[in-house]
Write a protein that holds these residues in place. Structure first.
Motif, PDB file in Angstrom:
ATOM      1  N   MET A   1     -68.603 -62.783  64.824  1.00 54.71           N
ATOM      2  CA  MET A   1     -67.953 -64.241  64.373  1.00 54.71           C
ATOM      3  C   MET A   1     -67.429 -64.861  65.742  1.00 54.71           C
ATOM      4  SD  MET A   1     -64.643 -64.757  61.799  1.00 54.71           S
ATOM      5  CE  MET A   1     -63.387 -64.174  63.098  1.00 54.71           C
ATOM      6  N   GLU A   3     -64.675 -66.394  67.694  1.00 49.32           N
ATOM      7  CA  GLU A   3     -63.083 -66.360  67.718  1.00 49.32           C
ATOM      8  C   GLU A   3     -62.624 -67.838  67.776  1.00 49.32           C
ATOM      9  OE1 GLU A   3     -61.637 -62.282  68.629  1.00 49.32           O
ATOM     10  OE2 GLU A   3     -60.419 -64.130  69.020  1.00 49.32           O
ATOM     11  N   LYS A   4     -61.653 -67.929  66.791  1.00 48.42           N
ATOM     12  CA  LYS A   4     -60.753 -69.113  67.157  1.00 48.42           C
ATOM     13  C   LYS A   4     -59.375 -68.638  67.457  1.00 48.42           C
ATOM     14  CE  LYS A   4     -60.850 -73.253  65.558  1.00 48.42           C
ATOM     15  NZ  LYS A   4     -60.393 -74.360  64.818  1.00 48.42           N
ATOM     16  N   GLU A  83     -63.372 -72.631  71.160  1.00 50.43           N
ATOM     17  CA  GLU A  83     -62.935 -71.357  70.533  1.00 50.43           C
ATOM     18  C   GLU A  83     -61.342 -71.530  70.666  1.00 50.43           C
ATOM     19  OE1 GLU A  83     -66.617 -68.528  70.803  1.00 50.43           O
ATOM     20  OE2 GLU A  83     -64.739 -67.861  71.196  1.00 50.43           O
ATOM     21  N   CYS A 165     -57.773 -69.121  62.335  1.00 55.21           N
ATOM     22  CA  CYS A 165     -57.512 -68.378  63.443  1.00 55.21           C
ATOM     23  C   CYS A 165     -57.786 -66.697  63.354  1.00 55.21           C
ATOM     24  CB  CYS A 165     -56.631 -68.887  64.324  1.00 55.21           C
ATOM     25  SG  CYS A 165     -54.916 -68.117  63.967  1.00 55.21           S
ATOM     26  N   SER A 166     -58.510 -66.266  64.459  1.00 53.19           N
ATOM     27  CA  SER A 166     -58.197 -64.684  64.327  1.00 53.19           C
ATOM     28  C   SER A 166     -57.412 -64.277  65.327  1.00 53.19           C
ATOM     29  CB  SER A 166     -59.861 -64.381  65.005  1.00 53.19           C
ATOM     30  OG  SER A 166     -60.176 -64.991  65.984  1.00 53.19           O
ATOM     31  N   LEU A 167     -56.977 -65.337  66.180  1.00 53.08           N
ATOM     32  CA  LEU A 167     -55.893 -64.833  67.149  1.00 53.08           C
ATOM     33  C   LEU A 167     -54.737 -65.728  67.323  1.00 53.08           C
ATOM     34  CD1 LEU A 167     -54.583 -62.704  69.129  1.00 53.08           C
ATOM     35  CD2 LEU A 167     -56.130 -63.820  70.761  1.00 53.08           C
ATOM     36  N   GLY A 191     -54.612 -63.803  58.360  1.00 45.89           N
ATOM     37  CA  GLY A 191     -55.187 -62.370  58.566  1.00 45.89           C
ATOM     38  C   GLY A 191     -55.344 -62.491  60.172  1.00 45.89           C
ATOM     39  N   ALA A 192     -54.866 -63.334  60.860  1.00 47.73           N
ATOM     40  CA  ALA A 192     -55.038 -63.444  62.322  1.00 47.73           C
ATOM     41  C   ALA A 192     -54.221 -62.193  63.102  1.00 47.73           C
ATOM     42  CB  ALA A 192     -54.569 -64.687  63.007  1.00 47.73           C
ATOM     43  N   ASP A 193     -54.734 -61.722  64.279  1.00 44.32           N
ATOM     44  CA  ASP A 193     -53.964 -61.031  65.009  1.00 44.32           C
ATOM     45  C   ASP A 193     -52.944 -61.852  65.679  1.00 44.32           C
ATOM     46  OD1 ASP A 193     -52.947 -58.910  66.848  1.00 44.32           O
ATOM     47  OD2 ASP A 193     -54.607 -59.010  68.106  1.00 44.32           O
ATOM     48  N   THR A 194     -51.518 -61.221  65.989  1.00 45.67           N
ATOM     49  CA  THR A 194     -50.650 -62.401  66.638  1.00 45.67           C
ATOM     50  C   THR A 194     -49.905 -61.586  67.822  1.00 45.67           C
ATOM     51  OG1 THR A 194     -48.979 -61.534  65.176  1.00 45.67           O
ATOM     52  CG2 THR A 194     -49.978 -63.441  64.525  1.00 45.67           C
TER      53      THR A 194
END
Ligand code: BV8
Length: 225
Positions: A1, A3-4, A83, A165-167, A191-194
């Motif tokens: 996938m 990344e955003k 991204e 976003c994923s991050l 559900g993003a990593d932060t």
């Protein structure tokens, strides 16, 4: 996938370019009160004082240069086309001068706004009360920045980016001002990593999965590369 990555920056990313932050010991809000220079009521009460505050900051921003943190984010965005979304609370133009595409949610020192017709244009170095709007010619010009109590720009777009976003990374911001300080919650809900990159702790540090501590000009290039 694909990344955003959504990146939120605050005054701390420009600190090593020589621009003052707001809430550090010697910060801007220790020199002047928000109520006197950064609200619509302050501008209505004493436009000359508000213009003088922003003229001083516009001159400082023009004399400053992007630092390695600004350049690293521009590189990240260039190396990952489509991204990386950079949202800044800052009104300086250092991200743009480093070559990044950036969303100025609190406006920009380099822009002027007509409070009467809504026209915006490149601000002159010095603005003064009564300057005529180039479009409607009314003496209703102000700095094109978002004051306390005013609606920040592009909140719907930002919400869409956060939901996808994923991050999410917050760089150089105290987490004291909303709605920006709430973005980490929206990213986590998606559900993003932060990750938080800051010289010290912020008001929202506990909400981040990871923290990288140190000056932006070092930790941001390390993180990007
Ligand atoms: C609004 C532009 C209606 C002008 C600015 C809940 C929801 C919504 C609103 C509110 C809410 N609760 C309260 C509010 C009202 C208010 C607010 O948040 N008040 C605070 C004081 C409690 N918010 C508003 O009025 C906003 N609008 O509410 O509209 C609405 C309602 C609902 C939903 C949406 C909208 C408008 C806020 C925008 C005001 N304008 N700036 C100008 O620049 O003069 S805000 C101002 O604060 C700057 O933009 C600044 O960027 C921003 C945040 O400050 P930071 O950037 O974080 O800077 P700070 O100095 O605080 O921290 C620096 C950090 O850097 C520190 O953590 C430090 O450790 C770190 N650092 C320092 N050196 C380094 C470093 N890090 C790395 N390296 C270094 N070398």
């Amino acid at each position: 996938m694909a990344e955003k990555i959504v990146i939120l920056t605050g005054a701390g990313i420009s600190a090593e370019s020589g621009l003052g932050t707001f809430r550090d010991a010697d910060g801007l809000w220790s020199q002047v009160r928000i109520e006197d220079v950064a609200t619509p009521e302050a501008f209505a009460r004493d436009p000359a004082r508000v213009h003088a505050f922003y003229n001083m900051r516009r001159a400082a921003a023009a004399a400053a240069a992007p630092n390695p943190a600004h350049h690293a984010l521009a590189r990240l965005q260039r190396d990952h086309p489509g991204e990386v979304v950079i949202v800044t609370q800052n009104v300086d133009d250092l991200h743009g001068r480093a070559g990044a595409e950036v969303l100025h949610m609190h406006g920009a020192l380099a822009r002027a706004l007509c409070a009467s017709c809504g026209e915006t244009w490149a601000a002159p170095p010095e603005m003064a009360p009564g300057d005529p709007c180039p479009a409607c010619e009314r003496p209703a010009t102000r700095p094109d920045v978002v004051w306390f109590g005013e609606m920040p720009h592009r909140l719907d777009d930002i919400a869409d980016h956060l939901a996808a976003c994923s991050l999410f990374a917050a760089i150089g911001t105290s987490g004291a001002v909303y709605p920006a300080a709430g973005f980490v919650r929206e990213a986590r809900a998606a559900g993003a990593d932060t990750v938080e990159l800051n010289l010290g702790a912020s008001d929202v540090s506990p909400l981040f999965h990871r923290r990288l501590t140190g000056p932006a000009s070092r930790v941001v290039p390390d993180w990007v590369d």
